[in-house]
Design a protein around this motif. Sequence first.
Motif: not given
Length: 138
Positions: A43-56, A75-77, A84-88
């Motif tokens: 759902r988030l990637v549908q809205r923010w596809d370009r910005e989250l393209a390199r986020v795992e 709860l998260g981080r 060479g690893l993407p943002v996670r």
Amino acid sequence: MAGGRRRDRHGRGLRGPLTPPQAPVSRTRAERFDDLVDDEVRRLVQRWDRELARVEFAVDDVPDIEPGHTGPAPLGRTFPAEDGLPVRIVVFRRPVEARASGEAELARLIRDLLVEEVADLLGLSPESVDPSYDFPDD
């Protein structure tokens, strides 16, 4: 008993699963949690596809906590990109499940957590990332 049908000690024969493997009731709690995270990420990637393209996005059972840490478990981080690893963005299943009192609250908590992590990553307010974001009561 060559070629004969094998029976258990009560004479009923072999038993199979009561539900097919693809049925929701046969999914483990961890698999259902992963499904909730996947749905929210989609759902988030549908809205923010370009910005989250390199986020795992990932799910871990529990966070690594430093000895002597006081306070609630995170709860998260968000882990920055390195070597060479993407943002996670990682959601920690056990602490999230411990805070939720039911399936609906679990889904809301996952949604809000991911919205907050994405908002922090993009430098935006959670409400601008997702207008349905629920501001925490505490």
